[in-house]
Motif scaffolding. Sequence first.
Motif, short mmCIF file in Angstrom:
data_model
loop_
_atom_site.label_atom_id
_atom_site.label_comp_id
_atom_site.label_asym_id
_atom_site.label_seq_id
_atom_site.Cartn_x
_atom_site.Cartn_y
_atom_site.Cartn_z
N GLY A 20 0.78 -1.25 0.00
CA GLY A 20 0.00 0.00 0.00
C GLY A 20 0.80 1.26 0.00
N PRO A 21 1.34 1.74 1.06
CA PRO A 21 1.25 1.17 2.42
C PRO A 21 -0.08 1.52 3.08
N TYR A 22 -0.70 0.50 3.72
CA TYR A 22 -1.94 0.71 4.45
C TYR A 22 -1.61 0.88 5.93
N VAL A 23 -2.47 1.64 6.60
CA VAL A 23 -2.27 1.89 8.02
C VAL A 23 -3.42 1.26 8.79
N TYR A 24 -3.07 0.44 9.80
CA TYR A 24 -4.05 -0.20 10.67
C TYR A 24 -3.97 0.48 12.03
N LEU A 25 -5.01 1.20 12.36
CA LEU A 25 -5.00 2.00 13.58
C LEU A 25 -5.32 1.13 14.79
N ASN A 26 -4.56 1.33 15.83
CA ASN A 26 -4.71 0.57 17.07
C ASN A 26 -5.83 1.18 17.90
N LYS A 27 -6.87 0.37 18.15
CA LYS A 27 -8.01 0.84 18.95
C LYS A 27 -7.92 0.39 20.40
N GLY A 28 -6.80 -0.28 20.75
CA GLY A 28 -6.64 -0.78 22.11
C GLY A 28 -7.11 -2.21 22.24
N ASN A 29 -6.59 -2.89 23.27
CA ASN A 29 -6.96 -4.28 23.54
C ASN A 29 -6.72 -5.17 22.32
N PHE A 30 -5.68 -4.85 21.57
CA PHE A 30 -5.23 -5.62 20.42
C PHE A 30 -6.29 -5.68 19.31
N ASN A 31 -7.07 -4.66 19.21
CA ASN A 31 -8.01 -4.50 18.10
C ASN A 31 -7.53 -3.38 17.19
N PHE A 32 -7.64 -3.62 15.88
CA PHE A 32 -7.16 -2.65 14.90
C PHE A 32 -8.24 -2.40 13.85
N THR A 33 -8.25 -1.17 13.35
CA THR A 33 -9.18 -0.85 12.26
C THR A 33 -8.71 -1.51 10.98
N ARG A 34 -9.68 -1.77 10.09
CA ARG A 34 -9.37 -2.29 8.77
C ARG A 34 -9.69 -1.20 7.75
N PRO A 35 -8.72 -0.90 6.85
CA PRO A 35 -9.00 0.14 5.85
C PRO A 35 -10.27 -0.15 5.05
N ILE A 36 -11.21 0.80 5.04
CA ILE A 36 -12.44 0.63 4.26
C ILE A 36 -12.13 0.78 2.77
N ASN A 37 -11.27 1.73 2.47
CA ASN A 37 -10.83 1.93 1.09
C ASN A 37 -9.32 2.04 1.12
N ASN A 38 -8.65 1.06 0.51
CA ASN A 38 -7.18 1.01 0.62
C ASN A 38 -6.53 2.28 0.08
N PHE A 39 -7.00 2.75 -1.07
CA PHE A 39 -6.39 3.92 -1.67
C PHE A 39 -6.56 5.15 -0.78
N GLU A 40 -7.78 5.35 -0.26
CA GLU A 40 -8.04 6.51 0.58
C GLU A 40 -7.28 6.41 1.89
N ASN A 41 -7.16 5.19 2.39
CA ASN A 41 -6.41 4.99 3.63
C ASN A 41 -4.96 5.40 3.45
N SER A 42 -4.33 4.93 2.38
CA SER A 42 -2.92 5.26 2.16
C SER A 42 -2.75 6.74 1.90
N LYS A 43 -3.68 7.31 1.11
CA LYS A 43 -3.56 8.72 0.76
C LYS A 43 -3.68 9.63 1.98
N ALA A 44 -4.38 9.16 3.00
CA ALA A 44 -4.54 9.97 4.20
C ALA A 44 -3.21 10.14 4.94
N PHE A 45 -2.31 9.21 4.78
CA PHE A 45 -1.05 9.24 5.52
C PHE A 45 0.18 9.49 4.63
N PHE A 46 0.06 9.19 3.33
CA PHE A 46 1.20 9.30 2.43
C PHE A 46 0.78 10.06 1.17
N ASP A 47 1.66 10.93 0.68
CA ASP A 47 1.45 11.64 -0.57
C ASP A 47 1.80 10.68 -1.69
#
Length: 768
Positions: free
Chosen positions: A522-549
């Motif tokens: 991607g690179p895709y980002v999986y956000l840590n929500k605590g207690n070993f739970n992570f978000t799953r990117p709903i849209n891979n492209f939008e997820n990557s674009k939010a963190f990387f140009d």
Amino acid sequence: MKKLLYPIAFALTAFLIAYSCSAEEEDTTPPPSVVAKYSVQIESSSGGSVNNSGGEFSKGTTITVTATPESEYVFSGWSNGSLENPITIEINSNLTLTANFEKRKYPLTINIEGEGTISEEIINTGKTTDYDSGTTVRLTANPSEGWLFSSWGEGIDSDELALDILIDEPKEINVIFSETILASLELKAKSKMFTKGMADTLSIPINIPAGFKNINVLAEDGTISVESNPEEGDAEGNIIIRYTNQVVNNVDWDRTIAGYDNINFIIEDLENNSVEIEYKLRTQPEPIYRDYNFPQGKFTDGNESRARVKLEVVEHLNRRARMIEPCDFDELNSPIPVFDCCTEEDMEDGILYFNSAFLERYGTQWSPVQEFGSTYGTTLHPDLNGDGYEDLIFSNISIESNGCFGCKSLPLQFYFYEDGEYIHKEITIEGVGDLNVKMGFWVHITDLDNDGDPDLILQGGGDAQGYGVGISDEVRLLENKLNSTGNFKIHAFELDEVQITDQNAFIDMNNDGLMDIIGNTGPYVYLNKGNFNFTRPINNFENSKAFFDLQDPTGNQYNFGTKNLYFNLSSSSIVADFDKDGIMDILIPGREGTFEQEFIDGQIPYLPEVPASKILFGSIEDRYLLELNQNIDVLRFTFDNLVGLPEIEGYEEVYSAKYKDINNDNVNELVVERIGSKGGHYVQILKLNGRSIIDVTENLIENNFATDEGVIYNPCTYDNRFRTHMRVDDTDGDGNMELFSLKHYLFTQDSKDHIWEWNGSKFIKVSP
């Protein structure tokens, strides 16, 4: 007148003659003969007398003389040589006779029990064998080293070393020496462990048969004093010392981080006997409590640790090395090589040969392990149990009979630092899964739940059919519960898109204090929500674009169907605040010319105009996140904030890097290991001033490069590359960093140790 006298004389003579003739005729008895007289003088020497002192005797007279000795004397003979007593003498001439006497002689017998000698000194007269009666002999006892004079035996009441003996009869002296029993300490084979900088006490039982008088104690590497000792004259008691270690020396770096200090006890007893006792007081460095809530790159592959152990030695000492036998080769360029360089056929069969020097040093006991690979993957040094001392985690890389290198998942091995040693322990787990990993280095450490304990992220539970990660390879998040339940708890990570290899980063991307996961695609980002739970990117492209140009300066858009052209994370990526603006940045290593060749080969649609090795400087931006359905401040990386590393001709690839203060100037340097077309290695040292990168290699290191034609896995050809990546750590506790890479021995003998030490102004290479 003359005429008158003559007739008278004649007449008288005639008368006499006539008378004489007449008498003979009248008396016929002859007149008596004349008897000779002789003078006899009889004497005695000192020590006796004679019963006849002599006198005048007629010739032929017989006399008897007796010689009588005085007390303590004996008759020794007459002056005429006769030994008869009494003696009978016929007098036929004048005679002087002397009776000779001499002192009686008595033997002096000395019996010695024990070890020592007796010196004999005559005080008034006599000899040194049999003594004249009345001789006074001084005997002096001389005990041998380690022995004491005990007594002169029964009947002699004296405890003095010198004894005067009057020889008036045969005498037998028994002298007794007893072995000196010096003071002794009851020292244990393994002393109490003392920690650098921390004062502590040690009580040691002491025995002093001759009575305690004094003790002195000296240390080489610390301050030491006697806090308590027995009373004067006591035969036993305890010595209590107080000790503070200043520096940990005498470390066997192949096996531990602990060393010892040479301690000397000097103990004196009441008989002025002194004994010196040497003892090795074990020492270890001070505990360091790590902050594991920190981005990936700081705690992987041994970085930020003090251990420099050889994994083969640790396995061997824990009896987990493979069952192997020694061979005859001992000609390796290493002080204590682990394995001998045998034939390629041996290597193909997976047979290893311990070097005889290794066996002599570490013993000959071994046993088979559950699995065996060709070499080790990345070695991790987290403090798993929070005691301030790094433990060891590593795994082998599999080698299959079909030549499939790294296809099989092998178990992680855990070795905990305890009492100066690394001890293997089996780790139990909660949940479904195991502790097997692929390639040995698909393991990461970070604090995922922000509890201060390092957690593990693994991939490689399944067995792929080739090198790399298969879709069946599960990702497992291991919660560290060693300090609560003594085990790990597995949390299944049900996101098939994420792959945990060596190309992941763990960074708090949304500033909530929890480590997030950046996947290697991607690179895709999986956000840590605590207690070993992570978000799953709903849209891979939008997820990557939010963190990387994802737009490069030429207007070409990032193509998700091809390779990651800009954010190609690797095991050598470093996350740190390089420009000191309070925002995390990322070092992304690469190989110069890679993009050009991929473009020529048609693997990528356009040629990126960016350096292969670069630092992406981060910024904080407000971005909309689909996963959270809101705008938040996130950590973002763009092309505008990208700066390339200075290039080195012939060494095109940045293979590993570390970011630390290597020269104690309170400013971190970026230490880069490069390899390339020249082979071998090149150590490059960079300083950062804001976002300017300055090459200071020549100022800070000597002998920083090597070239060779080394080939990986050639059993007997050395490779000058850093086979285990470069490390930068103070492993000897002297306050100065070392730059080093230790060779791996398993299955091959194809690399060398590379070690530089800081001498106050430069790093000087000290390895062969």
